[in-house]
Design an enzyme around this catalytic site. Structure first.
Site, PDB file in Angstrom:
ATOM      1  N   GLY A  10       0.834  -1.212   0.000  1.00 25.47           N
ATOM      2  CA  GLY A  10       0.000   0.000   0.000  1.00 25.47           C
ATOM      3  C   GLY A  10       0.859   1.249   0.000  1.00 25.47           C
ATOM      4  N   ASN A  12       1.312   3.433  -2.478  1.00 28.08           N
ATOM      5  CA  ASN A  12       0.979   4.455  -3.476  1.00 28.08           C
ATOM      6  C   ASN A  12       0.492   5.755  -2.865  1.00 28.08           C
ATOM      7  OD1 ASN A  12      -1.172   2.581  -2.877  1.00 28.08           O
ATOM      8  ND2 ASN A  12      -2.448   3.778  -4.250  1.00 28.08           N
ATOM      9  N   GLY A  14      -0.492   7.900   1.297  1.00 24.72           N
ATOM     10  CA  GLY A  14      -0.555   7.878   2.755  1.00 24.72           C
ATOM     11  C   GLY A  14       0.764   7.494   3.424  1.00 24.72           C
ATOM     12  N   SER A 139      -3.356  -0.382  15.120  1.00 28.60           N
ATOM     13  CA  SER A 139      -3.975   0.832  15.633  1.00 28.60           C
ATOM     14  C   SER A 139      -4.210   0.642  17.122  1.00 28.60           C
ATOM     15  CB  SER A 139      -5.307   1.069  14.920  1.00 28.60           C
ATOM     16  OG  SER A 139      -6.052   2.020  15.642  1.00 28.60           O
ATOM     17  N   TYR A 161     -12.635  -3.273  11.846  1.00 27.60           N
ATOM     18  CA  TYR A 161     -11.286  -2.695  11.716  1.00 27.60           C
ATOM     19  C   TYR A 161     -10.497  -2.971  13.005  1.00 27.60           C
ATOM     20  CZ  TYR A 161      -7.636   0.883  11.219  1.00 27.60           C
ATOM     21  OH  TYR A 161      -6.426   1.536  11.135  1.00 27.60           O
TER      22      TYR A 161
HETATM   23  N1  LIG Z   1      -4.110   7.155   9.360  1.00 31.62           N
HETATM   24  C1  LIG Z   1      -4.188   6.782  10.628  1.00 31.62           C
HETATM   25  O1  LIG Z   1      -4.535   7.571  11.521  1.00 31.62           O
HETATM   26  C2  LIG Z   1      -3.851   5.372  11.040  1.00 31.62           C
HETATM   27  C3  LIG Z   1      -3.911   5.035  12.402  1.00 31.62           C
HETATM   28  C4  LIG Z   1      -3.588   3.743  12.788  1.00 31.62           C
HETATM   29  C5  LIG Z   1      -3.196   2.807  11.839  1.00 31.62           C
HETATM   30  N2  LIG Z   1      -3.151   3.157  10.520  1.00 31.62           N
HETATM   31  C6  LIG Z   1      -2.767   2.132   9.552  1.00 31.62           C
HETATM   32  O2  LIG Z   1      -1.787   2.632   8.676  1.00 31.62           O
HETATM   33  C7  LIG Z   1      -1.862   1.927   7.430  1.00 31.62           C
HETATM   34  C8  LIG Z   1      -1.814   2.921   6.282  1.00 31.62           C
HETATM   35  O3  LIG Z   1      -2.983   3.710   6.326  1.00 31.62           O
HETATM   36  P1  LIG Z   1      -3.057   5.218   5.805  1.00 31.62           P
HETATM   37  O4  LIG Z   1      -3.467   6.038   6.963  1.00 31.62           O
HETATM   38  O5  LIG Z   1      -1.845   5.587   5.071  1.00 31.62           O
HETATM   39  O6  LIG Z   1      -4.332   5.100   4.858  1.00 31.62           O
HETATM   40  P2  LIG Z   1      -4.554   5.368   3.288  1.00 31.62           P
HETATM   41  O7  LIG Z   1      -3.982   6.683   2.903  1.00 31.62           O
HETATM   42  O8  LIG Z   1      -5.985   5.099   3.062  1.00 31.62           O
HETATM   43  O9  LIG Z   1      -3.652   4.241   2.601  1.00 31.62           O
HETATM   44  C9  LIG Z   1      -4.036   2.894   2.614  1.00 31.62           C
HETATM   45  C10 LIG Z   1      -3.153   2.177   1.622  1.00 31.62           C
HETATM   46  O10 LIG Z   1      -3.494   0.780   1.660  1.00 31.62           O
HETATM   47  C11 LIG Z   1      -3.739   0.373   0.318  1.00 31.62           C
HETATM   48  N3  LIG Z   1      -4.663  -0.757   0.241  1.00 31.62           N
HETATM   49  C12 LIG Z   1      -5.909  -0.846   0.728  1.00 31.62           C
HETATM   50  N4  LIG Z   1      -6.458  -2.034   0.380  1.00 31.62           N
HETATM   51  C13 LIG Z   1      -5.513  -2.687  -0.350  1.00 31.62           C
HETATM   52  C14 LIG Z   1      -5.484  -3.930  -1.018  1.00 31.62           C
HETATM   53  N5  LIG Z   1      -6.534  -4.758  -0.996  1.00 31.62           N
HETATM   54  N6  LIG Z   1      -4.361  -4.306  -1.668  1.00 31.62           N
HETATM   55  C15 LIG Z   1      -3.283  -3.466  -1.708  1.00 31.62           C
HETATM   56  N7  LIG Z   1      -3.266  -2.263  -1.139  1.00 31.62           N
HETATM   57  C16 LIG Z   1      -4.373  -1.872  -0.452  1.00 31.62           C
HETATM   58  C17 LIG Z   1      -4.325   1.589  -0.360  1.00 31.62           C
HETATM   59  O11 LIG Z   1      -4.251   1.411  -1.777  1.00 31.62           O
HETATM   60  P3  LIG Z   1      -5.392   1.976  -2.790  1.00 31.62           P
HETATM   61  O12 LIG Z   1      -4.937   3.339  -3.195  1.00 31.62           O
HETATM   62  O13 LIG Z   1      -5.375   0.990  -3.907  1.00 31.62           O
HETATM   63  O14 LIG Z   1      -6.681   2.006  -2.035  1.00 31.62           O
HETATM   64  C18 LIG Z   1      -3.387   2.655   0.186  1.00 31.62           C
HETATM   65  O15 LIG Z   1      -2.178   2.661  -0.508  1.00 31.62           O
HETATM   66  C19 LIG Z   1      -3.138   1.090   7.493  1.00 31.62           C
HETATM   67  O16 LIG Z   1      -2.815  -0.245   7.801  1.00 31.62           O
HETATM   68  C20 LIG Z   1      -3.911   1.716   8.650  1.00 31.62           C
HETATM   69  O17 LIG Z   1      -4.784   0.805   9.267  1.00 31.62           O
HETATM   70  C21 LIG Z   1      -3.463   4.423  10.094  1.00 31.62           C
END
Ligand SMILES: NC(=O)c1ccc[n+]([C@@H]2O[C@H](COP(=O)([O-])OP(=O)(O)OC[C@H]3O[C@@H](n4cnc5c(N)ncnc54)[C@H](OP(=O)(O)O)[C@@H]3O)[C@@H](O)[C@H]2O)c1
Length: 289
Positions: A10, A12, A14, A139, A161
């Site tokens: 993932g 691409n 965030g 998380s 989640y």
């Molecule tokens: N943001 C927060 O506050 C937070 C807090 C705690 C934990 N996290 C964790 O951090 C991680 C990154 O999240 P983020 O905040 O950066 O969110 P994000 O910007 O929504 O990024 C999520 C990434 O995961 C990819 N993804 C989702 N489903 C996928 C699949 N089936 N196969 C391959 N790639 C997939 C998305 O790709 P697409 O572009 O193709 O959708 C995107 O690149 C996650 O595991 C999230 O649970 C985030």
């Protein structure tokens, strides 16, 4: 770091994209494992131009699909054949009720099942004489993630989640224990509340989140800091089976670290690998090294 190969799922956008940038800046070869190839290629070009590291590549991976994981692993074997760092970052927090192609609730199927299957199939590629690092994104809401195996399809959205992230935490602890003395460390990181698209639901209350809550969110650079540190720092080898809340090492309350539940989840997850190369053999091989 020039001889290290890292996979970031993932990557691409965030936190994953920022992590890929950080690892590329440290000189590693970085594989961006993404399902959206168009945005992944744009992100990849951006990272190459920012870091001047040409060894950054995109490979197709939909982590919610067993077949896609299998194809990715096969491709990775042919193109690189060895691995040092795995960042299990790809994740969703979705209200969508539609099950994954493998018939899982989407949060659990993507965040936990996919992470488990990918990690187990990549274990054989960790280099024998070099240390390996696995970093799992979780998380702090794992604390509301209590689950029952017979209710796996009943959890929804935020609860699902939380369940998926609690499962990833239990998997982190169990794998760290099983890989003790193998040279591979396994840790979990809660990055903080980060300003990324996972925080939005495409519903009316997104406006409220944006106006009232988002000023308190941290940016991706801060969110990815500890992940990059764990992947690049020299002393990271000394820690395994640890949960980090941002940069702080956090104790997991005993009630969340039941050995019985860990074993049950391991057994359940292993059954998903039945037609994969035998996991137990892989683990034994690792332990011998
Ligand atoms: N943001 C927060 O506050 C937070 C807090 C705690 C934990 N996290 C964790 O951090 C991680 C990154 O999240 P983020 O905040 O950066 O969110 P994000 O910007 O929504 O990024 C999520 C990434 O995961 C990819 N993804 C989702 N489903 C996928 C699949 N089936 N196969 C391959 N790639 C997939 C998305 O790709 P697409 O572009 O193709 O959708 C995107 O690149 C996650 O595991 C999230 O649970 C985030």
């Amino acid at each position: 770091m020039n001889d290290k190969i890292a996979i970031v799922t993932g990557a691409n956008r965030g936190i994953g994209k920022e992590t890929a940038r950080g690892l590329a800046a440290a000189g590693m070869t970085v594989v961006m494992a993404c399902r959206n190839l168009v945005s992944a290629r744009t992100a990849c070009e951006e990272i190459i131009s920012l870091t001047r590291n040409p060894d950054v590549a995109v490979m197709k991976l939909d982590i919610s699909s067993r077949d896609s994981i299998r194809n990715f692993v096969e491709d990775f074997k042919n193109r690189y054949g060895r691995l040092n760092i795995l960042i299990n970052n790809a994740g969703v927090c979705t209200m969508d009720h539609r099950r994954t192609v493998d018939n899982f609730e989407p949060n659990i199927g993507t965040n936990y099942v996919g992470t488990f299957l990918l990690t187990m199939q990549l274990l054989p590629f960790f280099e024998k004489d070099a240390e390996g690092r696995i970093i799992n994104l979780i998380s702090n809401i794992y604390k509301i993630g209590w689950f029952h195996f017979d209710k796996m399809h009943d959890y929804r959205w935020f609860r699902a989640y939380a369940v998926s992230k609690y499962m990833v935490l239990l998997f982190t602890l169990e794998l760290a224990e099983r890989l003790r003395d193998s040279g591979i460390s396994v840790n979990a990181v809660h990055p903080g509340i980060v300003r990324t698209s996972i925080m939005y639901t495409h519903r009316w209350f997104d406006h409220i989140i944006k106006l009232i809550l988002s000023p308190f969110f941290i940016d991706v650079a801060e969110g990815a800091k500890q992940i990059i540190h764990l992947a690049t720092a020299g002393e990271a080898t000394n820690v395994s089976g640890v949960y980090f809340h941002k940069t702080r090492r956090k104790r997991i309350p005993t009630c969340y670290n039941s050995l019985k539940l860990r074993a049950a989840l391991w057994e359940y997850s292993s059954s998903l690998l039945k037609d994969q190369p035998l996991m137990e053999r892989l683990l034994k091989d690792k332990a011998k090294q």
